[in-house]
Design a protein around this motif. Structure first.
Motif, PDB file in Angstrom:
ATOM      1  N   ASN A 272       4.935   2.855   8.733  1.00  0.00           N
ATOM      2  CA  ASN A 272       5.262   3.995   9.590  1.00  0.00           C
ATOM      3  C   ASN A 272       5.508   5.261   8.766  1.00  0.00           C
ATOM      4  OD1 ASN A 272       5.064   2.390  11.852  1.00  0.00           O
ATOM      5  ND2 ASN A 272       7.264   2.028  12.023  1.00  0.00           N
ATOM      6  N   THR A 273       6.086   5.096   7.582  1.00  0.00           N
ATOM      7  CA  THR A 273       6.396   6.249   6.737  1.00  0.00           C
ATOM      8  C   THR A 273       5.144   6.846   6.115  1.00  0.00           C
ATOM      9  OG1 THR A 273       8.595   5.367   6.220  1.00  0.00           O
ATOM     10  CG2 THR A 273       7.703   7.028   4.719  1.00  0.00           C
ATOM     11  N   TYR A 274       4.296   6.008   5.526  1.00  0.00           N
ATOM     12  CA  TYR A 274       3.174   6.513   4.723  1.00  0.00           C
ATOM     13  C   TYR A 274       1.898   6.753   5.531  1.00  0.00           C
ATOM     14  CZ  TYR A 274       5.725   6.126   0.370  1.00  0.00           C
ATOM     15  OH  TYR A 274       6.633   6.329  -0.650  1.00  0.00           O
ATOM     16  N   SER A 275       1.807   6.231   6.745  1.00  0.00           N
ATOM     17  CA  SER A 275       0.594   6.441   7.540  1.00  0.00           C
ATOM     18  C   SER A 275       0.440   7.900   7.962  1.00  0.00           C
ATOM     19  CB  SER A 275       0.596   5.533   8.772  1.00  0.00           C
ATOM     20  OG  SER A 275       1.729   5.783   9.584  1.00  0.00           O
ATOM     21  N   GLU A 276       1.497   8.697   7.822  1.00  0.00           N
ATOM     22  CA  GLU A 276       1.396  10.132   8.117  1.00  0.00           C
ATOM     23  C   GLU A 276       0.402  10.814   7.181  1.00  0.00           C
ATOM     24  OE1 GLU A 276       4.238  14.142   8.035  1.00  0.00           O
ATOM     25  OE2 GLU A 276       5.157  12.132   7.971  1.00  0.00           O
ATOM     26  N   TRP A 277       0.290  10.292   5.946  1.00  0.00           N
ATOM     27  CA  TRP A 277      -0.548  10.953   4.940  1.00  0.00           C
ATOM     28  C   TRP A 277      -1.721  10.095   4.453  1.00  0.00           C
ATOM     29  CZ3 TRP A 277       4.888  10.441   3.574  1.00  0.00           C
ATOM     30  CH2 TRP A 277       5.663  11.555   3.954  1.00  0.00           C
ATOM     31  N   PHE A 278      -1.655   8.776   4.704  1.00  0.00           N
ATOM     32  CA  PHE A 278      -2.638   7.873   4.113  1.00  0.00           C
ATOM     33  C   PHE A 278      -3.293   6.984   5.172  1.00  0.00           C
ATOM     34  CE2 PHE A 278       0.338   8.935   0.782  1.00  0.00           C
ATOM     35  CZ  PHE A 278      -0.450   9.070  -0.359  1.00  0.00           C
ATOM     36  N   ASP A 279      -4.575   6.713   4.976  1.00  0.00           N
ATOM     37  CA  ASP A 279      -5.248   5.657   5.728  1.00  0.00           C
ATOM     38  C   ASP A 279      -4.964   4.346   4.995  1.00  0.00           C
ATOM     39  OD1 ASP A 279      -6.464   7.396   7.614  1.00  0.00           O
ATOM     40  OD2 ASP A 279      -8.007   7.910   6.138  1.00  0.00           O
ATOM     41  N   LEU A 280      -4.192   3.479   5.627  1.00  0.00           N
ATOM     42  CA  LEU A 280      -3.695   2.293   4.941  1.00  0.00           C
ATOM     43  C   LEU A 280      -4.618   1.092   5.132  1.00  0.00           C
ATOM     44  CD1 LEU A 280       0.102   2.659   5.754  1.00  0.00           C
ATOM     45  CD2 LEU A 280      -1.114   3.370   3.681  1.00  0.00           C
ATOM     46  N   ASP A 281      -4.701   0.286   4.089  1.00  0.00           N
ATOM     47  CA  ASP A 281      -5.514  -0.925   4.091  1.00  0.00           C
ATOM     48  C   ASP A 281      -4.713  -2.098   4.663  1.00  0.00           C
ATOM     49  OD1 ASP A 281      -7.460   0.540   2.632  1.00  0.00           O
ATOM     50  OD2 ASP A 281      -6.331   0.155   0.779  1.00  0.00           O
ATOM     51  N   PRO A 282      -5.370  -3.213   4.933  1.00  0.00           N
ATOM     52  CA  PRO A 282      -4.630  -4.418   5.321  1.00  0.00           C
ATOM     53  C   PRO A 282      -3.647  -4.815   4.217  1.00  0.00           C
ATOM     54  CG  PRO A 282      -6.953  -4.695   5.814  1.00  0.00           C
ATOM     55  CD  PRO A 282      -6.844  -3.421   5.035  1.00  0.00           C
ATOM     56  N   ILE A 283      -2.504  -5.312   4.624  1.00  0.00           N
ATOM     57  CA  ILE A 283      -1.455  -5.696   3.676  1.00  0.00           C
ATOM     58  C   ILE A 283      -1.877  -6.937   2.896  1.00  0.00           C
ATOM     59  CG2 ILE A 283       0.870  -6.680   3.552  1.00  0.00           C
ATOM     60  CD1 ILE A 283       1.654  -4.777   5.782  1.00  0.00           C
ATOM     61  N   ALA A 284      -1.582  -6.937   1.588  1.00  0.00           N
ATOM     62  CA  ALA A 284      -1.771  -8.120   0.753  1.00  0.00           C
ATOM     63  C   ALA A 284      -0.412  -8.765   0.530  1.00  0.00           C
ATOM     64  CB  ALA A 284      -2.400  -7.739  -0.577  1.00  0.00           C
ATOM     65  N   GLU A 285      -0.344 -10.088   0.531  1.00  0.00           N
ATOM     66  CA  GLU A 285       0.930 -10.794   0.430  1.00  0.00           C
ATOM     67  C   GLU A 285       0.849 -11.889  -0.627  1.00  0.00           C
ATOM     68  OE1 GLU A 285       4.125 -13.281   3.213  1.00  0.00           O
ATOM     69  OE2 GLU A 285       2.524 -12.087   4.126  1.00  0.00           O
ATOM     70  N   LYS A 286       1.946 -12.084  -1.337  1.00  0.00           N
ATOM     71  CA  LYS A 286       2.060 -13.158  -2.328  1.00  0.00           C
ATOM     72  C   LYS A 286       3.507 -13.629  -2.360  1.00  0.00           C
ATOM     73  CE  LYS A 286      -0.120 -12.683  -6.314  1.00  0.00           C
ATOM     74  NZ  LYS A 286      -1.097 -13.784  -6.434  1.00  0.00           N
ATOM     75  N   GLU A 287       3.722 -14.877  -1.990  1.00  0.00           N
ATOM     76  CA  GLU A 287       5.051 -15.515  -2.058  1.00  0.00           C
ATOM     77  C   GLU A 287       6.119 -14.709  -1.318  1.00  0.00           C
ATOM     78  OE1 GLU A 287       6.056 -16.505  -6.110  1.00  0.00           O
ATOM     79  OE2 GLU A 287       3.968 -16.985  -6.572  1.00  0.00           O
ATOM     80  N   GLY A 288       5.759 -14.156  -0.164  1.00  0.00           N
ATOM     81  CA  GLY A 288       6.723 -13.414   0.642  1.00  0.00           C
ATOM     82  C   GLY A 288       6.844 -11.947   0.277  1.00  0.00           C
ATOM     83  N   TRP A 289       6.207 -11.521  -0.822  1.00  0.00           N
ATOM     84  CA  TRP A 289       6.195 -10.117  -1.229  1.00  0.00           C
ATOM     85  C   TRP A 289       4.870  -9.493  -0.818  1.00  0.00           C
ATOM     86  CZ3 TRP A 289      10.571  -8.071  -3.466  1.00  0.00           C
ATOM     87  CH2 TRP A 289      11.522  -9.002  -3.916  1.00  0.00           C
ATOM     88  N   ILE A 290       4.862  -8.178  -0.607  1.00  0.00           N
ATOM     89  CA  ILE A 290       3.646  -7.528  -0.104  1.00  0.00           C
ATOM     90  C   ILE A 290       3.269  -6.319  -0.947  1.00  0.00           C
ATOM     91  CG2 ILE A 290       4.001  -8.310   2.272  1.00  0.00           C
ATOM     92  CD1 ILE A 290       4.975  -5.418   2.891  1.00  0.00           C
ATOM     93  N   ARG A 291       2.015  -5.925  -0.766  1.00  0.00           N
ATOM     94  CA  ARG A 291       1.482  -4.715  -1.373  1.00  0.00           C
ATOM     95  C   ARG A 291       0.866  -3.865  -0.264  1.00  0.00           C
ATOM     96  NH1 ARG A 291      -3.277  -6.401  -4.574  1.00  0.00           N
ATOM     97  NH2 ARG A 291      -4.399  -6.087  -2.622  1.00  0.00           N
ATOM     98  N   VAL A 292       1.209  -2.579  -0.263  1.00  0.00           N
ATOM     99  CA  VAL A 292       0.653  -1.627   0.710  1.00  0.00           C
ATOM    100  C   VAL A 292      -0.204  -0.622  -0.062  1.00  0.00           C
ATOM    101  CG1 VAL A 292       1.176   0.151   2.416  1.00  0.00           C
ATOM    102  CG2 VAL A 292       2.594  -1.908   2.290  1.00  0.00           C
ATOM    103  N   THR A 293      -1.471  -0.493   0.320  1.00  0.00           N
ATOM    104  CA  THR A 293      -2.371   0.438  -0.363  1.00  0.00           C
ATOM    105  C   THR A 293      -3.062   1.328   0.666  1.00  0.00           C
ATOM    106  OG1 THR A 293      -4.204  -1.157  -0.301  1.00  0.00           O
ATOM    107  CG2 THR A 293      -2.794  -1.170  -2.263  1.00  0.00           C
ATOM    108  N   GLY A 294      -3.586   2.445   0.199  1.00  0.00           N
ATOM    109  CA  GLY A 294      -4.285   3.332   1.118  1.00  0.00           C
ATOM    110  C   GLY A 294      -4.920   4.499   0.402  1.00  0.00           C
TER     111      GLY A 294
END
Length: 298
Positions: A272-294
């Motif tokens: 919700n915070t970063y979508s104002e400025w970025f087109d975000l990709d699908p979230i990547a997840e590993k062991e309960g932790w995530i990565r947000v890219t865009g």
């Protein structure tokens, strides 16, 4: 030398009095740990929350009189909490080890993506012709063993080619910025609030035989306003939300963003915070932790 370790299972209300008891009994150090599995994600600044079920551990020299210490703790409990049953107490001898050597023996080369290996500086790279990042984290965070660092390194392996300028915000050991340079970025900067992290980054830059001017390091208030084609920030959700306007301003239009240090339940707030400025990709997840890219809006 070996150590005597006394563990007491208690709760947050009783933890501080038991800490005082252990210290007055002559222990050298006191630590707190979760007795069950109750995560505390990001405490507010200036607070030290404890878990509902907390284990408090006192570390004593092996020559310490265990019987007298247990008697002292029991008497202290009866005075402090006369209406409550005595807590569970466990005593054991802790074997003396060279913990730094133990860690070094178990830290081994790791591969991220197709090209990149992160190798301890005291080990030979398993593939001499790969992109090998030689790392000694020192006192700074970032070895590649944590899922969030791994997520960022895997993303860099696929997205950094032909990048002119990279920012590693919250650089820690410098692992992400240096990986970016080795993978093809022309230059980078590292930003961190910890002077030890800035020094570790410079040390690891030299360790990888990269030019001093390929990566400069800054405290946040001294960060140049120049926009980067790629910005990576492996911090925590709270700071990433607070820093959003700052980070957004450091990414050029069409530039790429990689955020981590995030747990799965924190995804919505970051999106919700970063979508104002970025087109975000699908979230990547590993062991309960995530990565947000865009990619930043043009």
């Amino acid at each position: 030398m070996p150590w005597l370790q006394i563990k007491i299972k208690t709760n947050p209300d009783q933890s501080e009095p038991y800490e005082d008891l252990l210290l007055s009994a002559g222990c050298a150090a006191v630590t707190f740990e979760d007795s069950e599995d109750q995560p505390i994600f990001e405490p507010d600044l200036g607070t030290t929350p404890l878990w509902k079920n907390t284990t408090i551990t006192g570390l004593f020299s092996a020559e310490h009189d265990l019987e007298e210490t247990l008697k002292y703790i029991k008497q202290g409990h009866e005075q402090l909490f006369p209406e409550l049953p005595a807590p569970s107490i466990k005593a054991e001898i802790l074997e003396d080890k060279d913990w730094e050597r133990e860690w070094m023996d178990n830290y081994h080369p790791m591969q991220f993506g197709e090209r990149l290996w992160v190798c301890p500086s005291w080990r030979e790279p398993p593939q001499a012709d790969a992109v090998n990042l030689m790392l000694d984290p020192g006192l700074a965070f970032g070895t590649g063993t944590h899922p969030t660092t791994a997520l960022c390194l895997e993303w860099l392996d696929q997205n950094i080619s032909n990048t002119n300028f990279l920012i590693d915000y919250g650089c820690g050991s410098g692992i992400l910025g240096i990986a970016g340079l080795l993978l093809g970025a022309k230059r980078a900067i590292g930003v961190d609030i910890d002077p030890q992290a800035l020094q570790a980054t410079k040390d690891n830059l030299a360790r990888n035989q990269l030019q001093d001017d390929s990566l400069h390091v800054y405290m946040p208030e001294n960060t140049p306003p120049e926009k980067a084609e790629v910005l990576v920030a492996n911090i925590l959700a709270g700071p990433l939300v607070q820093l959003a306007p700052t980070l957004e301003a450091l990414v050029s239009p069409g530039g790429k963003l990689c955020l981590s240090g995030l747990l799965s339940p924190q995804a919505t707030e970051i999106i919700n915070t970063y979508s104002e400025w970025f087109d975000l990709d699908p979230i990547a997840e590993k062991e309960g932790w995530i990565r947000v890219t865009g990619t930043k809006h043009s």
